[in-house]
Design an enzyme around this catalytic site. Structure first.
Site, PDB file in Angstrom:
ATOM      1  N   ARG A  56       5.820   8.573  -3.585  1.00 10.86           N
ATOM      2  CA  ARG A  56       5.936   7.705  -2.400  1.00 10.86           C
ATOM      3  C   ARG A  56       4.947   6.560  -2.493  1.00 10.86           C
ATOM      4  NH1 ARG A  56       8.602  10.765   2.370  1.00 10.86           N
ATOM      5  NH2 ARG A  56       9.336  12.528   1.183  1.00 10.86           N
ATOM      6  N   GLY A 115       4.972   2.703   9.846  1.00 11.69           N
ATOM      7  CA  GLY A 115       5.059   3.621  10.976  1.00 11.69           C
ATOM      8  C   GLY A 115       3.738   4.340  11.227  1.00 11.69           C
ATOM      9  N   HIS A 140      -1.158  -0.740  25.727  1.00 14.30           N
ATOM     10  CA  HIS A 140      -1.151   0.001  24.459  1.00 14.30           C
ATOM     11  C   HIS A 140      -1.907  -0.674  23.330  1.00 14.30           C
ATOM     12  CE1 HIS A 140       2.560   0.860  26.786  1.00 14.30           C
ATOM     13  NE2 HIS A 140       2.114   2.091  26.635  1.00 14.30           N
ATOM     14  N   ARG A 191      -4.647   5.098  21.470  1.00 20.59           N
ATOM     15  CA  ARG A 191      -3.830   6.241  21.020  1.00 20.59           C
ATOM     16  C   ARG A 191      -3.887   6.461  19.509  1.00 20.59           C
ATOM     17  NH1 ARG A 191       0.973   7.573  24.818  1.00 20.59           N
ATOM     18  NH2 ARG A 191       0.201   6.668  26.732  1.00 20.59           N
ATOM     19  N   ARG A 217       8.462  -4.954   9.236  1.00 22.65           N
ATOM     20  CA  ARG A 217       8.334  -3.501   9.142  1.00 22.65           C
ATOM     21  C   ARG A 217       8.380  -3.093   7.684  1.00 22.65           C
ATOM     22  NH1 ARG A 217       9.018   1.769   9.734  1.00 22.65           N
ATOM     23  NH2 ARG A 217      11.001   2.780   9.272  1.00 22.65           N
ATOM     24  N   ILE A 218       7.433  -2.254   7.284  1.00 23.86           N
ATOM     25  CA  ILE A 218       7.393  -1.715   5.923  1.00 23.86           C
ATOM     26  C   ILE A 218       7.432  -0.201   6.058  1.00 23.86           C
ATOM     27  CG2 ILE A 218       6.356  -3.624   4.627  1.00 23.86           C
ATOM     28  CD1 ILE A 218       3.625  -2.509   5.327  1.00 23.86           C
ATOM     29  N   GLY A 219       8.629   0.351   5.897  1.00 28.33           N
ATOM     30  CA  GLY A 219       8.792   1.766   6.209  1.00 28.33           C
ATOM     31  C   GLY A 219       9.420   2.556   5.083  1.00 28.33           C
ATOM     32  N   SER A 220       9.824   3.757   5.440  1.00 25.43           N
ATOM     33  CA  SER A 220      10.580   4.583   4.508  1.00 25.43           C
ATOM     34  C   SER A 220      11.927   4.897   5.151  1.00 25.43           C
ATOM     35  CB  SER A 220       9.828   5.866   4.179  1.00 25.43           C
ATOM     36  OG  SER A 220       9.622   6.604   5.358  1.00 25.43           O
ATOM     37  N   ARG A 246      -1.511   4.785   7.243  1.00 25.67           N
ATOM     38  CA  ARG A 246      -1.007   3.839   6.252  1.00 25.67           C
ATOM     39  C   ARG A 246      -1.491   2.426   6.593  1.00 25.67           C
ATOM     40  NH1 ARG A 246       3.657   4.870   2.500  1.00 25.67           N
ATOM     41  NH2 ARG A 246       1.911   6.115   1.843  1.00 25.67           N
ATOM     42  N   SER A 303      12.664   7.233   0.433  1.00 29.61           N
ATOM     43  CA  SER A 303      11.813   8.406   0.183  1.00 29.61           C
ATOM     44  C   SER A 303      12.629   9.693   0.165  1.00 29.61           C
ATOM     45  CB  SER A 303      10.739   8.513   1.262  1.00 29.61           C
ATOM     46  OG  SER A 303      11.322   8.559   2.546  1.00 29.61           O
ATOM     47  N   ASP A 304      13.832   9.617   0.726  1.00 28.46           N
ATOM     48  CA  ASP A 304      14.705  10.793   0.792  1.00 28.46           C
ATOM     49  C   ASP A 304      16.118  10.357   0.419  1.00 28.46           C
ATOM     50  OD1 ASP A 304      12.782  12.735   2.291  1.00 28.46           O
ATOM     51  OD2 ASP A 304      12.727  10.861   3.433  1.00 28.46           O
ATOM     52  N   GLU A 343      16.930   5.072   9.044  1.00 28.31           N
ATOM     53  CA  GLU A 343      15.517   5.040   9.449  1.00 28.31           C
ATOM     54  C   GLU A 343      15.500   5.080  10.967  1.00 28.31           C
ATOM     55  OE1 GLU A 343      13.680   1.727  10.579  1.00 28.31           O
ATOM     56  OE2 GLU A 343      15.692   1.680  11.388  1.00 28.31           O
ATOM     57  N   MET A 344      14.381   4.759  11.614  1.00 27.77           N
ATOM     58  CA  MET A 344      14.323   5.037  13.049  1.00 27.77           C
ATOM     59  C   MET A 344      13.727   3.926  13.929  1.00 27.77           C
ATOM     60  SD  MET A 344      13.409   9.110  12.817  1.00 27.77           S
ATOM     61  CE  MET A 344      14.169   9.497  14.389  1.00 27.77           C
TER      62      MET A 344
HETATM   63  N1  HPA Z   1      16.030   9.957   8.300  1.00 29.37           N
HETATM   64  C1  HPA Z   1      15.500   9.107   9.171  1.00 29.37           C
HETATM   65  N2  HPA Z   1      14.422   8.403   8.909  1.00 29.37           N
HETATM   66  C2  HPA Z   1      13.825   8.567   7.702  1.00 29.37           C
HETATM   67  C3  HPA Z   1      14.333   9.430   6.757  1.00 29.37           C
HETATM   68  C4  HPA Z   1      15.497  10.164   7.071  1.00 29.37           C
HETATM   69  O1  HPA Z   1      15.982  10.959   6.263  1.00 29.37           O
HETATM   70  N3  HPA Z   1      13.512   9.377   5.651  1.00 29.37           N
HETATM   71  C5  HPA Z   1      12.542   8.496   5.960  1.00 29.37           C
HETATM   72  N4  HPA Z   1      12.728   7.990   7.190  1.00 29.37           N
END
Ligand code: HPA
Length: 237
Positions: free
Chosen positions: A220, A23, A7, A46, A90-93, A27, A206-207, A182-183
């Protein structure tokens, strides 16, 4: 297995010891083009873009993780196991489920609870607690203080479902003190633990899932810049 991996098409030595991981591949490209000097593309299998450049003279890489724990698991494993990477940040939302954090806030995952069965592969006779590397966590908190940036440190949930069905789900996790959903972080922390490496995950909210509020794309960007300053400010160690 060796390099290149299935990968990642980079050659030996193409990655710096520290890799920042958003992610989103675009970005990663944005960070490389706007925050790093002399950034060059080192992998694009990919379309998961990875770059290496310098920040204040120090080598640093940035590469996307994709979304979700299987994807994060693949890229973090290959970087740690085959490319000599020592630190992944990791730099995420994330989506807030706790009144302690709202839109724009920066959350740092001291721990990452999870709905994933990622830990099952390790055949542990119990439940594993995926944790941040304490040195990186301490470094991030001190850097944030020096930069005058408020951060909230605690437990997050790394969830497998973005579109969950259970209306009681968020409240159940909130009642255990979990800050946000987050995930990816739990898989990253487990790969680091298993391979004897270091990891940290930070997020801009972000949410706001309690209040059903969501950042606009412009907002954002602003929150994201503060987090970038933090991650890059500490990545020289
Ligand atoms: N759920 C999961 N992951 C996320 C969310 C969320 O609401 N917002 C940004 N990443």
């Amino acid at each position: 297995m060796g390099i290149p991996t299935p990968h990642i098409s980079a050659a030996a030595g193409d990655f710096a010891k520290t890799v920042l991981m958003p992610g989103d591949p675009l970005r990663a490209r944005f960070i490389a083009e706007n925050f790093l000097d002399n950034a060059r593309l080192v992998t694009e299998v990919r379309n998961v873009l990875g770059y290496t450049g310098t920040y204040k003279g120090e080598p640093v890489s940035v590469m996307a993780s994709g979304m979700g724990m299987p994807s994060m698991g693949i890229y973090s494993h290959e970087l740690f196991a085959f490319y000599g990477v020592e630190n992944i940040i990791r730099i995420g939302s994330a989506g807030s489920i706790n009144e302690k954090v709202g839109l724009h806030d920066i959350v740092i995952a001291q721990g990452a609870s999870t709905t994933s069965r990622y830990a099952f592969q390790f055949k542990l006779p119990g439940t594993y607690a995926p944790l941040a590397d304490f040195g990186l966590l301490n470094n991030a908190v001190k850097t944030a203080e020096a930069q005058g940036t408020r951060v909230v440190v605690g437990n997050v949930l790394s969830d497998d479902a973005f579109y969950g069905e259970d209306p009681a789900f968020n409240e159940a996790w909130r009642s255990m003190g979990v800050l946000a959903i987050e995930m990816e972080a739990a898989a990253l922390y487990m790969e680091a633990a298993k391979l004897g490496k270091k990891a940290l995950a930070m997020f801009t909210i972000s949410d706001d899932l309690l209040r059903d509020e969501h950042l606009s794309s412009k907002e954002r960007e602003v929150g994201f810049s503060k987090m970038m300053e933090l991650a890059l400010g500490m990545s020289k160690d």
